[in-house]
Write a protein that holds these residues in place. Structure first.
Motif, PDB file in Angstrom:
ATOM      1  N   ILE A 117     -43.793  -0.541 -83.264  1.00 25.49           N
ATOM      2  CA  ILE A 117     -45.032   0.694 -83.118  1.00 25.49           C
ATOM      3  C   ILE A 117     -46.153  -0.075 -82.431  1.00 25.49           C
ATOM      4  O   ILE A 117     -46.437   0.452 -81.132  1.00 25.49           O
ATOM      5  CB  ILE A 117     -45.281   1.353 -84.319  1.00 25.49           C
ATOM      6  CG1 ILE A 117     -44.082   2.107 -84.621  1.00 25.49           C
ATOM      7  CG2 ILE A 117     -46.601   2.046 -84.224  1.00 25.49           C
ATOM      8  CD1 ILE A 117     -44.273   2.782 -86.265  1.00 25.49           C
ATOM      9  N   VAL A 118     -46.487  -1.213 -82.840  1.00 25.67           N
ATOM     10  CA  VAL A 118     -47.691  -1.759 -82.214  1.00 25.67           C
ATOM     11  C   VAL A 118     -47.396  -2.214 -80.786  1.00 25.67           C
ATOM     12  O   VAL A 118     -48.509  -2.040 -80.042  1.00 25.67           O
ATOM     13  CB  VAL A 118     -48.207  -3.173 -82.953  1.00 25.67           C
ATOM     14  CG1 VAL A 118     -49.174  -4.012 -82.397  1.00 25.67           C
ATOM     15  CG2 VAL A 118     -48.405  -2.955 -84.393  1.00 25.67           C
ATOM     16  N   GLU A 119     -46.369  -2.917 -80.685  1.00 24.94           N
ATOM     17  CA  GLU A 119     -45.776  -3.043 -79.154  1.00 24.94           C
ATOM     18  C   GLU A 119     -45.848  -1.870 -78.465  1.00 24.94           C
ATOM     19  O   GLU A 119     -46.282  -1.839 -77.044  1.00 24.94           O
ATOM     20  CB  GLU A 119     -44.443  -3.676 -79.120  1.00 24.94           C
ATOM     21  CG  GLU A 119     -44.406  -5.279 -79.652  1.00 24.94           C
ATOM     22  CD  GLU A 119     -43.013  -5.731 -79.598  1.00 24.94           C
ATOM     23  OE1 GLU A 119     -41.968  -4.865 -79.555  1.00 24.94           O
ATOM     24  OE2 GLU A 119     -42.909  -6.867 -79.287  1.00 24.94           O
ATOM     25  N   GLU A 120     -45.254  -0.798 -78.764  1.00 24.38           N
ATOM     26  CA  GLU A 120     -45.548   0.416 -78.028  1.00 24.38           C
ATOM     27  C   GLU A 120     -46.750   1.047 -77.714  1.00 24.38           C
ATOM     28  O   GLU A 120     -46.958   1.329 -76.565  1.00 24.38           O
ATOM     29  CB  GLU A 120     -44.603   1.465 -78.874  1.00 24.38           C
ATOM     30  CG  GLU A 120     -43.016   1.218 -78.908  1.00 24.38           C
ATOM     31  CD  GLU A 120     -42.397   2.336 -79.678  1.00 24.38           C
ATOM     32  OE1 GLU A 120     -42.857   3.024 -80.335  1.00 24.38           O
ATOM     33  OE2 GLU A 120     -40.875   1.983 -79.644  1.00 24.38           O
ATOM     34  N   GLU A 121     -47.840   0.884 -78.675  1.00 18.88           N
ATOM     35  CA  GLU A 121     -49.086   1.327 -78.560  1.00 18.88           C
ATOM     36  C   GLU A 121     -49.745   0.369 -77.453  1.00 18.88           C
ATOM     37  O   GLU A 121     -50.337   0.890 -76.430  1.00 18.88           O
ATOM     38  CB  GLU A 121     -49.640   1.418 -79.665  1.00 18.88           C
ATOM     39  CG  GLU A 121     -49.382   2.376 -80.635  1.00 18.88           C
ATOM     40  CD  GLU A 121     -50.155   2.277 -82.224  1.00 18.88           C
ATOM     41  OE1 GLU A 121     -50.741   1.207 -82.578  1.00 18.88           O
ATOM     42  OE2 GLU A 121     -50.019   3.045 -82.794  1.00 18.88           O
ATOM     43  N   ASP A 122     -49.142  -0.816 -77.337  1.00 18.98           N
ATOM     44  CA  ASP A 122     -50.149  -1.996 -76.434  1.00 18.98           C
ATOM     45  C   ASP A 122     -49.449  -1.528 -75.180  1.00 18.98           C
ATOM     46  O   ASP A 122     -50.067  -1.496 -73.880  1.00 18.98           O
ATOM     47  CB  ASP A 122     -49.726  -3.289 -76.794  1.00 18.98           C
ATOM     48  CG  ASP A 122     -50.510  -3.799 -77.802  1.00 18.98           C
ATOM     49  OD1 ASP A 122     -51.554  -3.144 -78.373  1.00 18.98           O
ATOM     50  OD2 ASP A 122     -50.206  -4.827 -78.421  1.00 18.98           O
ATOM     51  N   SER A 123     -48.226  -1.274 -75.160  1.00 14.35           N
ATOM     52  CA  SER A 123     -47.706  -1.082 -73.701  1.00 14.35           C
ATOM     53  C   SER A 123     -48.231   0.402 -72.989  1.00 14.35           C
ATOM     54  O   SER A 123     -48.483   0.370 -71.950  1.00 14.35           O
ATOM     55  CB  SER A 123     -46.116  -0.642 -73.826  1.00 14.35           C
ATOM     56  OG  SER A 123     -45.650  -1.707 -73.980  1.00 14.35           O
ATOM     57  N   ALA A 124     -48.250   1.492 -73.979  1.00 17.48           N
ATOM     58  CA  ALA A 124     -48.844   2.692 -73.559  1.00 17.48           C
ATOM     59  C   ALA A 124     -50.457   2.543 -73.035  1.00 17.48           C
ATOM     60  O   ALA A 124     -50.841   3.151 -72.273  1.00 17.48           O
ATOM     61  CB  ALA A 124     -48.829   3.687 -74.771  1.00 17.48           C
ATOM     62  N   SER A 125     -51.293   1.663 -73.786  1.00 18.25           N
ATOM     63  CA  SER A 125     -52.613   1.507 -73.577  1.00 18.25           C
ATOM     64  C   SER A 125     -52.622   0.926 -72.055  1.00 18.25           C
ATOM     65  O   SER A 125     -53.703   1.019 -71.458  1.00 18.25           O
ATOM     66  CB  SER A 125     -53.360   0.698 -74.514  1.00 18.25           C
ATOM     67  OG  SER A 125     -52.754  -0.616 -74.574  1.00 18.25           O
ATOM     68  N   ARG A 126     -51.647   0.093 -71.625  1.00 19.10           N
ATOM     69  CA  ARG A 126     -51.870  -0.633 -70.555  1.00 19.10           C
ATOM     70  C   ARG A 126     -51.291   0.449 -69.048  1.00 19.10           C
ATOM     71  O   ARG A 126     -51.821  -0.132 -67.939  1.00 19.10           O
ATOM     72  CB  ARG A 126     -50.722  -1.681 -70.529  1.00 19.10           C
ATOM     73  CG  ARG A 126     -50.956  -2.808 -71.118  1.00 19.10           C
ATOM     74  CD  ARG A 126     -50.148  -4.010 -71.277  1.00 19.10           C
ATOM     75  NE  ARG A 126     -50.156  -4.899 -72.455  1.00 19.10           N
ATOM     76  CZ  ARG A 126     -48.880  -5.115 -72.960  1.00 19.10           C
ATOM     77  NH1 ARG A 126     -47.911  -4.790 -72.513  1.00 19.10           N
ATOM     78  NH2 ARG A 126     -49.021  -5.893 -74.196  1.00 19.10           N
TER      79      ARG A 126
END
Length: 127
Positions: A117-126
């Motif tokens: 989930i953290v990785e997905e949120e990081d990808s979305a914020s980029r």
């Protein structure tokens, strides 16, 4: 084999006690701990089994003491297995793996999902 001494001291047992359990002399165990001699495969298996660690951990090929727990938790989920393999190559994450080594498989699976989930949120914020 510096991990033998480390594990023995953590378990608070003497060289004589461990040597007796392994069926080797105290001198042989001292030689293993000091890197003067290598144990045979049977002795390596006995040491790993006694301390509940993988042979890879004992031979310093990994910092994860027992990956069976993690492998059991991710075996039915290819995506979790992909994430595990990616994270296992990062040094800072290895510290985390040491901390989760004694957790139940279900708890490990939950932690791995949180990481995803953290990785997905990081990808979305980029984006």
């Amino acid at each position: 084999m510096n991990r033998i001494k480390e594990l023995r001291e953590e378990a608070k047992i003497s060289q004589a006690e461990l040597a007796s359990m392994l069926g080797v002399t105290q001198q042989a165990l001292s030689n293993y701990e000091n890197g003067l001699r290598e144990p045979d495969l049977d002795t390596i298996n006995k040491i790993a089994n006694y301390f509940g660690v993988s042979i890879d951990y004992l031979l310093c090929r990994t910092n994860v003491r027992n990956s069976d727990i993690i492998e059991e938790a991710i075996k039915d989920d290819p995506e979790l297995e992909r994430i595990w393999n990616m994270l296992n190559n990062r040094e800072e994450v290895r510290v985390m793996f040491k901390k989760i080594a004694d957790l139940k498989p279900a708890d490990v699976k939950r932690i791995l999902k949180i990481i995803e989930i953290v990785e997905e949120e990081d990808s979305a914020s980029r984006l």
